[in-house]
Design a protein around this motif. Structure first.
Motif, PDB file in Angstrom:
ATOM      1  N   GLU A 149       6.514  -6.322  -9.427  1.00 15.29           N
ATOM      2  CA  GLU A 149       6.003  -6.012 -10.781  1.00 15.29           C
ATOM      3  C   GLU A 149       6.021  -4.508 -11.017  1.00 15.29           C
ATOM      4  O   GLU A 149       6.465  -4.027 -12.056  1.00 15.29           O
ATOM      5  N   HIS A 150       5.556  -3.763 -10.006  1.00 13.36           N
ATOM      6  CA  HIS A 150       5.501  -2.293 -10.081  1.00 13.36           C
ATOM      7  C   HIS A 150       6.910  -1.724 -10.292  1.00 13.36           C
ATOM      8  O   HIS A 150       7.139  -0.885 -11.163  1.00 13.36           O
ATOM      9  N   ILE A 151       7.838  -2.266  -9.514  1.00 16.17           N
ATOM     10  CA  ILE A 151       9.214  -1.751  -9.581  1.00 16.17           C
ATOM     11  C   ILE A 151       9.840  -2.084 -10.929  1.00 16.17           C
ATOM     12  O   ILE A 151      10.513  -1.251 -11.546  1.00 16.17           O
ATOM     13  N   ASN A 152       9.607  -3.309 -11.400  1.00 21.52           N
ATOM     14  CA  ASN A 152      10.229  -3.722 -12.654  1.00 21.52           C
ATOM     15  C   ASN A 152       9.759  -2.885 -13.842  1.00 21.52           C
ATOM     16  O   ASN A 152      10.463  -2.755 -14.831  1.00 21.52           O
ATOM     17  N   ARG A 153       8.547  -2.311 -13.712  1.00 19.73           N
ATOM     18  CA  ARG A 153       8.025  -1.469 -14.799  1.00 19.73           C
ATOM     19  C   ARG A 153       8.535  -0.023 -14.705  1.00 19.73           C
ATOM     20  O   ARG A 153       8.456   0.721 -15.649  1.00 19.73           O
ATOM     21  N   ALA A 154       9.025   0.368 -13.532  1.00 18.31           N
ATOM     22  CA  ALA A 154       9.357   1.780 -13.293  1.00 18.31           C
ATOM     23  C   ALA A 154      10.744   2.117 -13.845  1.00 18.31           C
ATOM     24  O   ALA A 154      11.621   1.258 -13.935  1.00 18.31           O
ATOM     25  N   SER A 155      10.915   3.379 -14.211  1.00 22.85           N
ATOM     26  CA  SER A 155      12.264   3.805 -14.563  1.00 22.85           C
ATOM     27  C   SER A 155      12.965   4.227 -13.262  1.00 22.85           C
ATOM     28  O   SER A 155      12.306   4.578 -12.282  1.00 22.85           O
ATOM     29  N   ARG A 203       0.831  -1.212   0.000  1.00 26.76           N
ATOM     30  CA  ARG A 203       0.000   0.000   0.000  1.00 26.76           C
ATOM     31  C   ARG A 203       0.865   1.262   0.000  1.00 26.76           C
ATOM     32  O   ARG A 203       0.515   2.266  -0.596  1.00 26.76           O
ATOM     33  N   TRP A 204       2.042   1.168   0.629  1.00 28.22           N
ATOM     34  CA  TRP A 204       2.935   2.323   0.691  1.00 28.22           C
ATOM     35  C   TRP A 204       3.632   2.558  -0.664  1.00 28.22           C
ATOM     36  O   TRP A 204       3.599   3.653  -1.220  1.00 28.22           O
ATOM     37  N   ILE A 205       4.213   1.467  -1.207  1.00 34.36           N
ATOM     38  CA  ILE A 205       5.030   1.620  -2.425  1.00 34.36           C
ATOM     39  C   ILE A 205       4.165   1.713  -3.684  1.00 34.36           C
ATOM     40  O   ILE A 205       4.397   2.560  -4.543  1.00 34.36           O
ATOM     41  N   VAL A 206       3.145   0.863  -3.796  1.00 32.70           N
ATOM     42  CA  VAL A 206       2.380   0.813  -5.051  1.00 32.70           C
ATOM     43  C   VAL A 206       1.167   1.741  -4.998  1.00 32.70           C
ATOM     44  O   VAL A 206       0.883   2.467  -5.955  1.00 32.70           O
ATOM     45  N   LYS A 207       0.451   1.740  -3.888  1.00 34.14           N
ATOM     46  CA  LYS A 207      -0.789   2.539  -3.795  1.00 34.14           C
ATOM     47  C   LYS A 207      -0.545   3.974  -3.341  1.00 34.14           C
ATOM     48  O   LYS A 207      -1.469   4.795  -3.363  1.00 34.14           O
ATOM     49  N   VAL A 258      14.933  -7.687  -6.677  1.00 32.90           N
ATOM     50  CA  VAL A 258      15.158  -6.262  -6.926  1.00 32.90           C
ATOM     51  C   VAL A 258      15.010  -5.489  -5.606  1.00 32.90           C
ATOM     52  O   VAL A 258      15.583  -4.415  -5.421  1.00 32.90           O
ATOM     53  N   MET A 259      14.279  -6.079  -4.666  1.00 33.06           N
ATOM     54  CA  MET A 259      14.114  -5.452  -3.341  1.00 33.06           C
ATOM     55  C   MET A 259      15.478  -5.316  -2.646  1.00 33.06           C
ATOM     56  O   MET A 259      15.729  -4.364  -1.926  1.00 33.06           O
ATOM     57  N   HIS A 260      16.367  -6.285  -2.869  1.00 30.52           N
ATOM     58  CA  HIS A 260      17.697  -6.223  -2.249  1.00 30.52           C
ATOM     59  C   HIS A 260      18.458  -4.991  -2.702  1.00 30.52           C
ATOM     60  O   HIS A 260      19.056  -4.286  -1.891  1.00 30.52           O
ATOM     61  N   ILE A 261      18.447  -4.778  -4.006  1.00 33.81           N
ATOM     62  CA  ILE A 261      19.208  -3.641  -4.562  1.00 33.81           C
ATOM     63  C   ILE A 261      18.588  -2.336  -4.070  1.00 33.81           C
ATOM     64  O   ILE A 261      19.294  -1.416  -3.641  1.00 33.81           O
ATOM     65  N   MET A 262      17.237  -2.270  -4.108  1.00 36.63           N
ATOM     66  CA  MET A 262      16.568  -1.048  -3.612  1.00 36.63           C
ATOM     67  C   MET A 262      16.937  -0.784  -2.166  1.00 36.63           C
ATOM     68  O   MET A 262      17.147   0.364  -1.765  1.00 36.63           O
ATOM     69  N   GLY A 263      17.001  -1.848  -1.363  1.00 41.44           N
ATOM     70  CA  GLY A 263      17.347  -1.720   0.057  1.00 41.44           C
ATOM     71  C   GLY A 263      18.766  -1.198   0.237  1.00 41.44           C
ATOM     72  O   GLY A 263      19.012  -0.307   1.050  1.00 41.44           O
ATOM     73  N   LEU A 264      19.681  -1.748  -0.560  1.00 42.11           N
ATOM     74  CA  LEU A 264      21.077  -1.305  -0.432  1.00 42.11           C
ATOM     75  C   LEU A 264      21.229   0.157  -0.848  1.00 42.11           C
ATOM     76  O   LEU A 264      21.938   0.927  -0.202  1.00 42.11           O
TER      77      LEU A 264
END
Ligand SMILES: Nc1ncnc2c1ncn2[C@@H]1O[C@H](COP(=O)(O)OP(=O)(O)OP(=O)(O)O)[C@@H](O)[C@H]1O
Ligand SMILES: [Mg+2]
Length: 274
Positions: A95-101, A62-66, A131-137
């Protein structure tokens, strides 16, 4: 989020103590030092909520996508401690992240908008390709790597170190500082432990080896009851460490334990009780 420390707890090996460390460190910082602490669960297993005896939910989705506010998606654990939970809806986050630039920066940008917390702790899934790992780092200022004393766990740690070094080569990314490796479920008497401890020292250097957390069945008992080890058995070896000889001891005069890890984190980050 001025002056907020973001500590990423990461290892590519499963079951090494990431969630236990996230919950225990957050509890120490919030309950004992009154630092306002937020845990973000990046793992669809949702064990952060479960570990505190709460229901897992889709707070991260809800925080990241909504785009809902951090206040509306977080759960209060105690006066100074909040969590944002995760569950199977993590799939839609990915899915949301993979579509985002500029996807690596999504979490970092959202964290920058959070105010009112001294510490944010990220608990990761064991999946190395996430991809969550990279975003976290990218979003973190510091990392802590729990490691069990077996070959595969050390291998997982080497992967994390390589990823952090790779990040340092990107001009727009400030790579997180490694706070250290925390030897978890440590059994001082086995030869495998001692051999791999020497190996760990060679890999990261003695200054990055944090106090160990001894293997202690109280930890499993606590998590099966949805309690933190601090509440379930605050005098257990996993919390206060063990009696032994060392030049470095914790405030109870013992070595190791989650208390000792918390004290070292506070010292390394120059945090002060509020
Ligand atoms: N010091 C300890 N002594 C004994 N058992 C422990 C200790 N620390 C953690 N455990 C237990 O080991 C198991 C794995 O711990 P934990 O869930 O923290 O690992 P994790 O790295 O988060 O796992 P995952 O990769 O699945 O997310 C849990 O059942 C936990 O209760
Ligand atoms: Mg976990």
């Amino acid at each position: 989020m001025k002056n907020t420390c973001v500590i990423d707890i990461i290892s590519q090996k499963g079951g090494v103590g990431k969630t236990t460390l996230a919950i225990s460190l957050a509890t120490y910082l919030a309950s004992y030092l009154h630092l306002r602490t937020l845990i973000l669960d990046l793992d669809p297993q949702g064990h952060i909520a479960v570990g505190f005896g709460k229901n897992r939910d889709d707070g991260m989705y809800r925080w990241i996508v909504k785009g809902q506010s951090i206040e509306s998606v977080s759960q209060e654990i105690s006066e100074y401690l909040y969590i944002v939970s995760n569950d199977q809806s993590n799939l839609y986050i990915e899915e949301h992240i993979n579509r985002a630039s500029f996807r690596e920066y999504i979490l970092n940008d959202l964290i920058q908008q959070i105010s009112g917390f001294d510490i944010i702790i990220l608990d990761n899934s064991p999946s190395s390709t996430s991809v969550m790992h990279i975003m976290g780092l990218v979003a973190s200022t510091h990392i802590l790597i729990p490691v069990t004393m077996d070959y595969l766990s050390l291998d997982g740690m080497v992967h994390v170190l390589k990823t952090v070094r790779t990040l340092a080569n990107y001009p727009n990314i400030v790579a997180p500082t490694i706070l250290g490796c925390v030897p978890f479920m440590f059994e001082r008497k086995t030869s495998e432990t001692l051999i791999n401890l020497v190996e760990l020292q060679k890999l990261v250097g003695p200054s990055l080896i944090m106090p160990f957390v001894p293997r202690d069945t109280h930890v499993r008992e606590a998590s099966s009851r949805g309690m933190t080890i601090w509440d379930y058995c605050p005098n257990s070896p996993a919390v206060i460490g063990v009696i032994g000889k060392s030049t470095v001891i914790n405030s109870r005069g013992r070595i190791g334990g989650l208390l000792h890890v918390g004290e070292q984190v506070v010292e390394k980050l120059h945090l002060e009780r509020k």
